[in-house]
Design a protein around this motif. Sequence first.
Motif, PDB file in Angstrom:
ATOM      1  N   LEU A   1       3.537 -68.782 -29.608  1.00  0.00           N
ATOM      2  CA  LEU A   1       2.931 -69.841 -29.282  1.00  0.00           C
ATOM      3  C   LEU A   1       1.335 -69.721 -30.221  1.00  0.00           C
ATOM      4  O   LEU A   1       0.580 -68.874 -30.158  1.00  0.00           O
ATOM      5  CB  LEU A   1       2.452 -70.253 -27.957  1.00  0.00           C
ATOM      6  N   ALA A   2       1.091 -70.833 -31.158  1.00  0.00           N
ATOM      7  CA  ALA A   2      -0.014 -70.694 -31.955  1.00  0.00           C
ATOM      8  C   ALA A   2      -1.165 -71.686 -31.788  1.00  0.00           C
ATOM      9  O   ALA A   2      -0.426 -72.934 -31.420  1.00  0.00           O
ATOM     10  CB  ALA A   2       0.464 -70.669 -33.490  1.00  0.00           C
ATOM     11  N   ALA A   3      -2.380 -71.543 -31.861  1.00  0.00           N
ATOM     12  CA  ALA A   3      -3.348 -72.474 -31.777  1.00  0.00           C
ATOM     13  C   ALA A   3      -4.139 -72.385 -32.817  1.00  0.00           C
ATOM     14  O   ALA A   3      -4.971 -71.113 -32.916  1.00  0.00           O
ATOM     15  CB  ALA A   3      -4.045 -72.313 -30.362  1.00  0.00           C
TER      16      ALA A   3
ATOM     17  N   THR B   1      -3.691 -69.608 -38.694  1.00  0.00           N
ATOM     18  CA  THR B   1      -3.020 -68.882 -37.731  1.00  0.00           C
ATOM     19  C   THR B   1      -1.743 -69.040 -37.761  1.00  0.00           C
ATOM     20  O   THR B   1      -0.775 -68.231 -37.277  1.00  0.00           O
ATOM     21  CB  THR B   1      -3.701 -69.263 -36.298  1.00  0.00           C
ATOM     22  N   TRP B   2      -1.006 -70.293 -38.050  1.00  0.00           N
ATOM     23  CA  TRP B   2       0.240 -70.527 -38.143  1.00  0.00           C
ATOM     24  C   TRP B   2       0.882 -69.764 -39.112  1.00  0.00           C
ATOM     25  O   TRP B   2       2.088 -69.417 -38.810  1.00  0.00           O
ATOM     26  CB  TRP B   2       0.459 -71.973 -38.624  1.00  0.00           C
ATOM     27  N   GLY B   3       0.244 -69.360 -40.218  1.00  0.00           N
ATOM     28  CA  GLY B   3       0.805 -68.334 -41.200  1.00  0.00           C
ATOM     29  C   GLY B   3       1.131 -67.076 -40.475  1.00  0.00           C
ATOM     30  O   GLY B   3       2.082 -66.476 -40.809  1.00  0.00           O
ATOM     31  N   PHE B   4       0.309 -66.655 -39.611  1.00  0.00           N
ATOM     32  CA  PHE B   4       0.525 -65.296 -39.216  1.00  0.00           C
ATOM     33  C   PHE B   4       1.564 -65.453 -38.162  1.00  0.00           C
ATOM     34  O   PHE B   4       2.362 -64.446 -38.071  1.00  0.00           O
ATOM     35  CB  PHE B   4      -1.028 -64.690 -38.443  1.00  0.00           C
ATOM     36  N   ALA B   5       1.494 -66.579 -37.377  1.00  0.00           N
ATOM     37  CA  ALA B   5       2.898 -66.647 -36.518  1.00  0.00           C
ATOM     38  C   ALA B   5       4.018 -66.647 -37.138  1.00  0.00           C
ATOM     39  O   ALA B   5       5.067 -66.224 -36.722  1.00  0.00           O
ATOM     40  CB  ALA B   5       2.503 -68.007 -35.767  1.00  0.00           C
TER      41      ALA B   5
ATOM     42  N   LEU C   1      -5.925 -57.540 -24.659  1.00  0.00           N
ATOM     43  CA  LEU C   1      -6.327 -58.560 -25.654  1.00  0.00           C
ATOM     44  C   LEU C   1      -6.839 -57.863 -26.922  1.00  0.00           C
ATOM     45  O   LEU C   1      -7.504 -56.909 -26.954  1.00  0.00           O
ATOM     46  CB  LEU C   1      -7.297 -59.680 -24.947  1.00  0.00           C
ATOM     47  N   ASP C   2      -6.485 -58.220 -28.133  1.00  0.00           N
ATOM     48  CA  ASP C   2      -6.874 -57.957 -29.258  1.00  0.00           C
ATOM     49  C   ASP C   2      -7.452 -59.090 -30.097  1.00  0.00           C
ATOM     50  O   ASP C   2      -7.230 -60.071 -29.813  1.00  0.00           O
ATOM     51  CB  ASP C   2      -5.764 -57.127 -30.180  1.00  0.00           C
ATOM     52  N   ARG C   3      -8.302 -58.547 -31.406  1.00  0.00           N
ATOM     53  CA  ARG C   3      -9.049 -59.728 -31.909  1.00  0.00           C
ATOM     54  C   ARG C   3      -8.707 -59.215 -33.303  1.00  0.00           C
ATOM     55  O   ARG C   3      -8.832 -57.982 -33.956  1.00  0.00           O
ATOM     56  CB  ARG C   3     -10.152 -59.471 -31.679  1.00  0.00           C
ATOM     57  N   ILE C   4      -8.630 -60.353 -34.194  1.00  0.00           N
ATOM     58  CA  ILE C   4      -8.411 -60.204 -35.760  1.00  0.00           C
ATOM     59  C   ILE C   4      -9.784 -61.086 -36.225  1.00  0.00           C
ATOM     60  O   ILE C   4     -10.104 -62.117 -35.892  1.00  0.00           O
ATOM     61  CB  ILE C   4      -7.111 -60.809 -36.276  1.00  0.00           C
ATOM     62  N   ASP C   5     -10.615 -60.155 -37.225  1.00  0.00           N
ATOM     63  CA  ASP C   5     -11.493 -60.565 -37.600  1.00  0.00           C
ATOM     64  C   ASP C   5     -11.600 -61.408 -38.981  1.00  0.00           C
ATOM     65  O   ASP C   5     -11.020 -60.469 -39.892  1.00  0.00           O
ATOM     66  CB  ASP C   5     -12.807 -59.404 -37.639  1.00  0.00           C
ATOM     67  N   ARG C   6     -11.858 -62.462 -39.145  1.00  0.00           N
ATOM     68  CA  ARG C   6     -11.736 -63.159 -40.498  1.00  0.00           C
ATOM     69  C   ARG C   6     -10.361 -62.876 -41.132  1.00  0.00           C
ATOM     70  O   ARG C   6     -10.284 -62.584 -42.458  1.00  0.00           O
ATOM     71  CB  ARG C   6     -12.940 -62.549 -41.421  1.00  0.00           C
ATOM     72  N   GLN C   7      -9.271 -63.171 -40.444  1.00  0.00           N
ATOM     73  CA  GLN C   7      -7.842 -63.089 -40.893  1.00  0.00           C
ATOM     74  C   GLN C   7      -7.635 -61.822 -41.761  1.00  0.00           C
ATOM     75  O   GLN C   7      -7.122 -61.911 -42.577  1.00  0.00           O
ATOM     76  CB  GLN C   7      -7.694 -64.522 -41.587  1.00  0.00           C
ATOM     77  N   SER C   8      -7.925 -60.843 -41.028  1.00  0.00           N
ATOM     78  CA  SER C   8      -7.737 -59.538 -41.897  1.00  0.00           C
ATOM     79  C   SER C   8      -6.364 -58.903 -41.539  1.00  0.00           C
ATOM     80  O   SER C   8      -5.962 -58.850 -40.708  1.00  0.00           O
ATOM     81  CB  SER C   8      -8.581 -58.153 -41.080  1.00  0.00           C
TER      82      SER C   8
END
Length: 735
Positions: A336-338, A344-348, A450-457
């Motif tokens: 599920l993408a938001a 973010t859809w590209g990563f999904a 929970l993990d985090r991606i900074d500036r689409q890294s």
Amino acid sequence: MLRAFHRWPGLLAALLLLVLSLSGAALSVFPAVDRMGTVAAAPGQTVADLAAKVAESHPAIEQIRRAPSGRITAYWFDGDTPRAAVIDPATGQDAGSADPSALREWLTDLHRALLAGDAGRWTTAVAALAMLVLALSGAVLVARRQGGWRRILGPMRGPAANRWHGEMARLAVLALALSSVTALWMTASTFDLLPADDANPAFPAEVSGRTGLSPAGMPALQAIPLSDLRDLTFPYAGDAGDVLTLTTASGTGYVDQGTGALLVWATPGVWTRAGEWIYLLHTGEGAALWGLLLGLLTLSVPVLCGTGTLVWLRARKARPALRGMAPADRAETVILAASEGGSTWGFAQALGRALQDAGQGVHLAPLSGFAPGSYGAARRILILAATWGDGDAPSTATGAVERIAGTRPHPTASLAVLGFGDRNFPAFCAFAEWLDAAARQAGWRMLLPLDRIDRQSPQAFARWTRTLGQTMGIPLDVTHQPALPRSLPLTLATRRDHGGAAQAPTAILRFALPRRGLLDRLTGRGLPDFRPGDLLGILPEGSPVPRYYSLASGHADGFAEIVVRKHPGGLCSGQLTDLAPGGTVRAFLRPNPAFHPDRSMAPLLLIGAGTGIGPLAGFIRANRHRRPIHLWFGARHPQADFLYQADLADWTAQGQLASTATAFSRTGNRQHVQDRLRADAGRIRALVAEGARIMVCGGRDMAQGVHEALADILAPMNLSPDGLKQQGRYAEDSY
């Protein structure tokens, strides 16, 4: 599911709804035209008076009708030829033709039956049902998008087509729902599908047998005001056993033609009265202003059809396809993408393809469609959620936290949340954090922390996918390079330089706006409308990662203005501060509604330092209603970086700025803006007591210092910045 329930009736019935709405809007004008063309009856005039005058003008009168508009029509025979005319109630004489226009008859038949008889009536009923489904599902979708029914009237954000669609839906939803319900009722009545309880009195058993009494002398007609008349049918000439049939707003009865007495009376039932109200509400007959208003709101249907189609086409284009995607009820992995901008859809999509290659059944969907009950075979649910603004959810995922918190955990699937954001913003991945916390509180089993991606890294995303693969027991290493945001060139028009003497080069850059037509607005091309406080994304040469700058102007100003300080080694700030007038940059807009002033006239306290004055200057520049605005501004030196100094003086003279308080850190009286706030504590408390709103913009350390200072200042009032924020009276934009 709800989006599909809303989408397909609209797409399939769009042409039919257009025909019905346009014809209905055209028909709504006729009741007003009838009202304007009708001669008003004299005050106190009775049915007896009118009937006598018409009978004198037309001795062979058979019937008098009064329409809801007040227009009176008489019907009689001239020999064997039937005649009809509109009557002047004051004289009983003919005032015009009673024949409806051919255009009106054609529009009526088109609107009610598509010029196709009973089959057309059934078709219009289906269209009315489609409109009802669209109105109700659309209202729920707007409420969901806004974050709940309590926020349904709040500001909308997103592309122009989405905003137009939502705004028009909010404006017209009640009228469209009412129009569709009344249309369905009238169709059911046409086909005798509703109970009938009309006033049908039995013919009187005895009549006087006399004739010749003038209507003017009939007591039953004298007692009825002309405004109550619906229909008066005269007895057959020479038939002493016949009677007058009188119909008014309250019922139907028979009047003796020889004595003028009321012989029998019957009142209609609930169903008949309801039907009359339904007819009035749907057509406006008898309520001309309501008819015009209803017709005007009905014209929203073409706008909704057009913008809805654009929204659907854009969503199809923006949402990456996943070939071979498993249905939701058969997928082992649900992603599920938001996403606000689509990245973010590209990563999904990249993750979905990699899982498919590993033999997994994958279903990819937006987070707005979160429905665990539909994921029957799921083993894991992966949420990829972007955060923007002050911890805001993407516009398509508003309310997702509440839905997850209120949903029972899936019996077989565990959950993982991956956040996307920018560490330059204090609320880095805050939306993802709220989703993760809501899921844990609801009792969901978490697949990963929970993990985090900074500036689409791409590197950080690949690391997370490797961890996910280890947890699933499959090799997984997904590399995805996000596409650059869609941008357009902006040309620098003017620049004002500051800060050289303080070794902090700063520039106020004003860019010209490219021309943008209506089609560009609806299709999302060009630079969308914006307000001070929104963000201008700049794509520096040599980097795919945009940098964001708060806008110091609104679209109405005719230019895009930002304030930039050159940072040592800063790629984007260096390019911008070196840009000469006539040079161009690639840019795009990102709305930031969390940092817009409200529209009240309560005092507004603006607090900023350095380049943080940018959006605050924009708020003051846009203060055309002279709202009391008070500014606290901190800089290094008044001769070096007192940004907007001359503008602030002009705005004060024009009444757009009530007061300015400054603090300079490199003068004899060294002060930071939070120190000046403490010095003005009494005035701040007085303004807050008047209902003031507070907006803070600047560096993260400054914002924290201001927060602490205001906490101390407001403590004697049992208030705090966090408490004011919950009330919508405190907003912060720091970097």
